[in-house]
Design a protein around this motif. Structure first.
Motif, PDB file in Angstrom:
ATOM      1  N   SER A  94       0.827  -1.205   0.000  1.00 21.49           N
ATOM      2  CA  SER A  94       0.000   0.000   0.000  1.00 21.49           C
ATOM      3  C   SER A  94       0.862   1.255   0.000  1.00 21.49           C
ATOM      4  O   SER A  94       2.070   1.209   0.239  1.00 21.49           O
ATOM      5  CB  SER A  94      -0.900   0.012   1.233  1.00 21.49           C
ATOM      6  N   ALA A  95       0.210   2.383  -0.217  1.00 19.54           N
ATOM      7  CA  ALA A  95       0.913   3.656  -0.162  1.00 19.54           C
ATOM      8  C   ALA A  95       1.520   3.888   1.213  1.00 19.54           C
ATOM      9  O   ALA A  95       2.645   4.400   1.347  1.00 19.54           O
ATOM     10  CB  ALA A  95      -0.037   4.793  -0.530  1.00 19.54           C
ATOM     11  N   TYR A 137       0.024   0.850 -10.819  1.00 21.78           N
ATOM     12  CA  TYR A 137       0.380   0.669  -9.408  1.00 21.78           C
ATOM     13  C   TYR A 137       1.126   1.896  -8.883  1.00 21.78           C
ATOM     14  O   TYR A 137       0.817   2.398  -7.789  1.00 21.78           O
ATOM     15  CB  TYR A 137       1.236  -0.572  -9.210  1.00 21.78           C
ATOM     16  N   TRP A 138       2.085   2.389  -9.652  1.00 19.53           N
ATOM     17  CA  TRP A 138       2.840   3.558  -9.187  1.00 19.53           C
ATOM     18  C   TRP A 138       1.910   4.755  -8.994  1.00 19.53           C
ATOM     19  O   TRP A 138       2.068   5.525  -8.042  1.00 19.53           O
ATOM     20  CB  TRP A 138       3.963   3.890 -10.160  1.00 19.53           C
ATOM     21  N   ILE A 139       0.938   4.892  -9.863  1.00 21.31           N
ATOM     22  CA  ILE A 139      -0.030   5.977  -9.712  1.00 21.31           C
ATOM     23  C   ILE A 139      -0.813   5.812  -8.410  1.00 21.31           C
ATOM     24  O   ILE A 139      -1.090   6.788  -7.693  1.00 21.31           O
ATOM     25  CB  ILE A 139      -0.975   6.022 -10.923  1.00 21.31           C
ATOM     26  N   SER A 140      -1.121   4.563  -8.045  1.00 23.92           N
ATOM     27  CA  SER A 140      -1.916   4.317  -6.830  1.00 23.92           C
ATOM     28  C   SER A 140      -1.149   4.639  -5.557  1.00 23.92           C
ATOM     29  O   SER A 140      -1.762   4.876  -4.508  1.00 23.92           O
ATOM     30  CB  SER A 140      -2.385   2.856  -6.802  1.00 23.92           C
ATOM     31  N   VAL A 141       0.192   4.639  -5.624  1.00 25.33           N
ATOM     32  CA  VAL A 141       0.983   4.940  -4.425  1.00 25.33           C
ATOM     33  C   VAL A 141       1.743   6.255  -4.576  1.00 25.33           C
ATOM     34  O   VAL A 141       2.698   6.525  -3.853  1.00 25.33           O
ATOM     35  CB  VAL A 141       1.972   3.789  -4.099  1.00 25.33           C
ATOM     36  N   LYS A 142       1.316   7.084  -5.514  1.00 25.57           N
ATOM     37  CA  LYS A 142       2.027   8.334  -5.807  1.00 25.57           C
ATOM     38  C   LYS A 142       2.159   9.228  -4.579  1.00 25.57           C
ATOM     39  O   LYS A 142       3.170   9.923  -4.403  1.00 25.57           O
ATOM     40  CB  LYS A 142       1.308   9.079  -6.929  1.00 25.57           C
ATOM     41  N   SER A 143       1.168   9.211  -3.710  1.00 28.91           N
ATOM     42  CA  SER A 143       1.216  10.067  -2.522  1.00 28.91           C
ATOM     43  C   SER A 143       2.426   9.781  -1.647  1.00 28.91           C
ATOM     44  O   SER A 143       2.906  10.666  -0.929  1.00 28.91           O
ATOM     45  CB  SER A 143      -0.068   9.897  -1.700  1.00 28.91           C
ATOM     46  N   ALA A 144       2.931   8.537  -1.692  1.00 28.90           N
ATOM     47  CA  ALA A 144       4.103   8.166  -0.887  1.00 28.90           C
ATOM     48  C   ALA A 144       5.403   8.571  -1.556  1.00 28.90           C
ATOM     49  O   ALA A 144       6.461   8.524  -0.915  1.00 28.90           O
ATOM     50  CB  ALA A 144       4.097   6.663  -0.636  1.00 28.90           C
ATOM     51  N   LEU A 145       5.340   8.968  -2.827  1.00 33.82           N
ATOM     52  CA  LEU A 145       6.545   9.207  -3.603  1.00 33.82           C
ATOM     53  C   LEU A 145       6.778  10.672  -3.951  1.00 33.82           C
ATOM     54  O   LEU A 145       7.923  11.095  -4.110  1.00 33.82           O
ATOM     55  CB  LEU A 145       6.485   8.386  -4.897  1.00 33.82           C
ATOM     56  N   ALA A 176       5.147   3.361 -21.085  1.00 36.58           N
ATOM     57  CA  ALA A 176       5.140   3.404 -19.621  1.00 36.58           C
ATOM     58  C   ALA A 176       5.824   4.663 -19.104  1.00 36.58           C
ATOM     59  O   ALA A 176       5.338   5.321 -18.172  1.00 36.58           O
ATOM     60  CB  ALA A 176       5.825   2.151 -19.064  1.00 36.58           C
ATOM     61  N   ILE A 177       6.952   5.021 -19.707  1.00 32.06           N
ATOM     62  CA  ILE A 177       7.659   6.234 -19.297  1.00 32.06           C
ATOM     63  C   ILE A 177       6.780   7.460 -19.541  1.00 32.06           C
ATOM     64  O   ILE A 177       6.642   8.336 -18.673  1.00 32.06           O
ATOM     65  CB  ILE A 177       8.985   6.352 -20.064  1.00 32.06           C
ATOM     66  N   ALA A 178       6.196   7.529 -20.734  1.00 30.95           N
ATOM     67  CA  ALA A 178       5.347   8.681 -21.056  1.00 30.95           C
ATOM     68  C   ALA A 178       4.165   8.787 -20.099  1.00 30.95           C
ATOM     69  O   ALA A 178       3.772   9.893 -19.678  1.00 30.95           O
ATOM     70  CB  ALA A 178       4.867   8.575 -22.502  1.00 30.95           C
ATOM     71  N   LYS A 179       3.602   7.650 -19.722  1.00 28.91           N
ATOM     72  CA  LYS A 179       2.461   7.657 -18.797  1.00 28.91           C
ATOM     73  C   LYS A 179       2.889   8.111 -17.402  1.00 28.91           C
ATOM     74  O   LYS A 179       2.146   8.838 -16.724  1.00 28.91           O
ATOM     75  CB  LYS A 179       1.824   6.265 -18.747  1.00 28.91           C
ATOM     76  N   MET A 180       4.075   7.700 -16.972  1.00 33.13           N
ATOM     77  CA  MET A 180       4.581   8.170 -15.681  1.00 33.13           C
ATOM     78  C   MET A 180       4.713   9.694 -15.695  1.00 33.13           C
ATOM     79  O   MET A 180       4.300  10.371 -14.742  1.00 33.13           O
ATOM     80  CB  MET A 180       5.930   7.522 -15.382  1.00 33.13           C
ATOM     81  N   ARG A 181       5.275  10.238 -16.753  1.00 32.02           N
ATOM     82  CA  ARG A 181       5.465  11.687 -16.816  1.00 32.02           C
ATOM     83  C   ARG A 181       4.126  12.424 -16.921  1.00 32.02           C
ATOM     84  O   ARG A 181       3.935  13.467 -16.284  1.00 32.02           O
ATOM     85  CB  ARG A 181       6.364  12.042 -18.009  1.00 32.02           C
ATOM     86  N   SER A 182       3.205  11.887 -17.704  1.00 29.32           N
ATOM     87  CA  SER A 182       1.919  12.566 -17.847  1.00 29.32           C
ATOM     88  C   SER A 182       1.122  12.548 -16.550  1.00 29.32           C
ATOM     89  O   SER A 182       0.227  13.384 -16.363  1.00 29.32           O
ATOM     90  CB  SER A 182       1.102  11.919 -18.971  1.00 29.32           C
ATOM     91  N   ASN A 183       1.460  11.639 -15.647  1.00 31.93           N
ATOM     92  CA  ASN A 183       0.821  11.592 -14.342  1.00 31.93           C
ATOM     93  C   ASN A 183       1.628  12.307 -13.265  1.00 31.93           C
ATOM     94  O   ASN A 183       1.358  12.137 -12.063  1.00 31.93           O
ATOM     95  CB  ASN A 183       0.553  10.141 -13.936  1.00 31.93           C
TER      96      ASN A 183
END
Length: 541
Positions: A94-95, A137-145, A176-183
């Motif tokens: 979890s986050a 998954y990374w988007i779901s835990v973004k608050s921790a990062l 995947a990289i582009a999606k990480m940056r766009s988020n």
């Protein structure tokens, strides 16, 4: 937990480093928030170079061991820990859990590489997730990062393809990289190779430049996993050299001292990583199963009970204890690197055509701590110096130039902190006329080798037969700035001024197709004048 199945076939790595034509531009110092790529290196926010030295910890399966494991990894000298997480293939972290892991990394003064293990062996192993699912998954835990960019590297997905359909790796990784940056992720990203991380099909090696270009921040490092495929020094060196020649950032994201698919050459991996300034992270601290228990570095997560592999990687030659340097973010932010690299040698022009030229120069050195990142190539034009290109080695090929046009070019070195050297001496060349050559075609390239307050030496002035037939003589013309005079010359007869004509000597007029010769001269000028001759042109006879 078994790390991976045996490879389906024998993987033989080519010994020839791939030549990649695309030059990858290093980002300016303000382009990324925290840890970032600079040329082939990783640097911190203050520009200090950072070379990963660490071990992986399987947090997702052994969360109760994380506190002691991170403390033990740090106590043995590591500056980095790679932490295994899952978004659902195993019980999801979890986050809140991720935030706790990051906090423990920081408490132990370790850079935290967080990896999503769900993608392992996609296309070959049942249950493996796609890279797109890993990004979710990374988007779901973004608050921790968010806000942890100085401390955290996001390894998007572990070994995201097995040995099947690996051609899909390039687009899947780019997306995947582009999606990480766009988020909104600002972190340094790490991407693993296909083929269970070992890239024996060279899919990552040959497509890394295009994948990096998919990152709007150009802040992605490539991760090779070195096991049985990399069982000779030649294979290891060829792979490392290919990335460094192409100017692309690389780390050894996993490796071991033995494996079911062959015997990796860990001595060369570690020695070459050290000599080339590449990071490495060994697999793994403890908890391996399924026949690869020999990859444990400790017995039962006990830092005081090292296995032979643990002893080798932590305490052996080029090991973690010997080579690791703690990130400066943990020592008060470190001292910014403000030391400029040395001025590169005077560029020399070769292979002049109607639309291009190759420039080469003596390499610079850097003592400021960030490491030499590459070179910027400029052309003088009025009061501005628009950038013509970039290089990560001491040569560059310029294309798209205009025919029958004189260019004056100089080169500056840049280090990982963005410091620029002073200007090098100018190289001046004139592109040939368009439309190809017959007999009578020649080009000229002039290098201003040395300058002082009231004079200069121009050499070599290189004349090349660009036609398809031999020539018997040549004439070079150029213009001296006002107040300049020629005080001496060699290997040619010079006359006139300010419009100067240089004719070949008796011994160097005859040139076969593509053959070259050279001459030189010394000039004087008024004190304080910084101009040099210009307008070089060549005529063959």
């Amino acid at each position: 937990m078994r790390k991976r199945p045996r490879l389906a076939g024998t993987a033989v790595l080519s010994l020839l480093a791939v030549l990649v034509s695309m030059l990858v531009a290093a980002q300016p110092a303000s382009a990324a928030v925290g840890l970032r790529v600079s040329g082939t290196k990783i640097v911190e926010a203050n520009g200090s170079g950072f070379v990963m030295r660490g071990a992986s910890h399987p947090h997702v399966w052994y969360a109760s061991q994380t506190t002691s494991s991170l403390a033990g990894i740090k106590a043995l000298g590591a500056n980095t820990v790679r932490v295994v997480l899952s978004g659902g293939r195993w019980p999801a972290n979890s986050a809140t859990d991720v935030a706790n892991v990051v906090a423990q990394c920081k408490a132990n003064k370790l850079i935290c590489v967080l990896e999503n293990h769900d993608t392992t062996g996609y296309g070959e192993q049942d249950g493996a997730y796609t890279l797109d699912a890993a990004v979710n998954y990374w988007i779901s835990v973004k608050s921790a990062l968010t806000g942890q960019e100085n401390y955290v590297v996001i390894n998007i997905g572990n070994e995201p393809y097995g040995n099947n359909n690996v051609s899909g790796w390039t687009q899947a990784t780019s997306s995947a990289i582009a999606k990480m940056r766009s988020n909104g992720f600002q972190h340094l990203l790490m991407v693993d190779a296909p083929n269970w991380g070992q890239d024996w099909t060279f899919t990552m090696r040959d497509n890394a430049a295009s994948v990096l270009s998919a990152d709007s921040q150009r802040n992605t490092v490539f991760s090779i996993h070195m096991y049985g495929v990399f069982d000779t020094a030649a294979e290891i060196n060829a792979y490392f050299t290919a990335f460094q020649t192409a100017g692309l950032p690389l780390v050894v994201g996993e490796f071991g001292n033995m494996h079911s698919d062959g015997d990796p050459d860990e001595d060369t991996i570690m020695a070459q990583a050290q000599s080339r300034g590449l990071g490495y992270i060994g697999w793994s601290w403890s908890g391996n199963g399924g026949g690869v228990e020999y990859l444990d570095m400790t017995n039962n997560f006990n830092a005081s009970s090292l296995t032979s592999w643990g002893t080798r990687i932590f305490n052996g030659a080029n090991g973690i204890a010997q080579t690791s340097k703690q990130a400066t973010i943990y020592t008060g932010g470190g001292t910014p690197d403000t030391t400029a690299p040395t001025t590169p040698g005077t560029p020399a022009a070769s292979g002049v055509t109607s639309s291009g030229v190759t420039l080469s120069w003596t390499a610079s050195t850097d003592s400021g701590g960030s490491g030499l990142a590459g070179y910027n190539v400029y052309r003088e034009q009025g009061t501005t110096d628009p950038q013509m290109g970039q290089s990560t080695t001491n040569s560059v090929t310029l294309t798209g130039l205009s025919a029958s046009t004189q260019y004056q070019v100089y080169v500056r070195a840049r280090d990982g902190a963005g410091n620029l050297s002073g200007n090098s001496s100018l190289v001046t060349f004139t592109t040939t006329a368009g439309g190809g050559g017959g007999s009578g075609g020649c080009s000229v390239a002039a290098t201003t080798q040395t300058q002082w307050s009231n004079g200069y030496v121009v050499q070599p002035v290189t004349v090349t037969n660009t036609g398809t037939s031999a020539i018997t003589g040549w004439t070079v013309t150029f213009t001296l700035p006002s107040g300049h005079t020629i005080t001496g010359s060699w290997n040619a007869t010079l006359s006139g001024g300010p419009s100067v004509t240089a004719r070949n000597a008796g011994h160097n007029g005859a040139l076969a197709p593509n053959a070259s010769t050279s001459f030189g001269f010394q000039g004087s000028r008024p004190n304080g004048d910084t101009q040099v001759p210009s307008g070089y042109a060549c005529t063959a006879s």
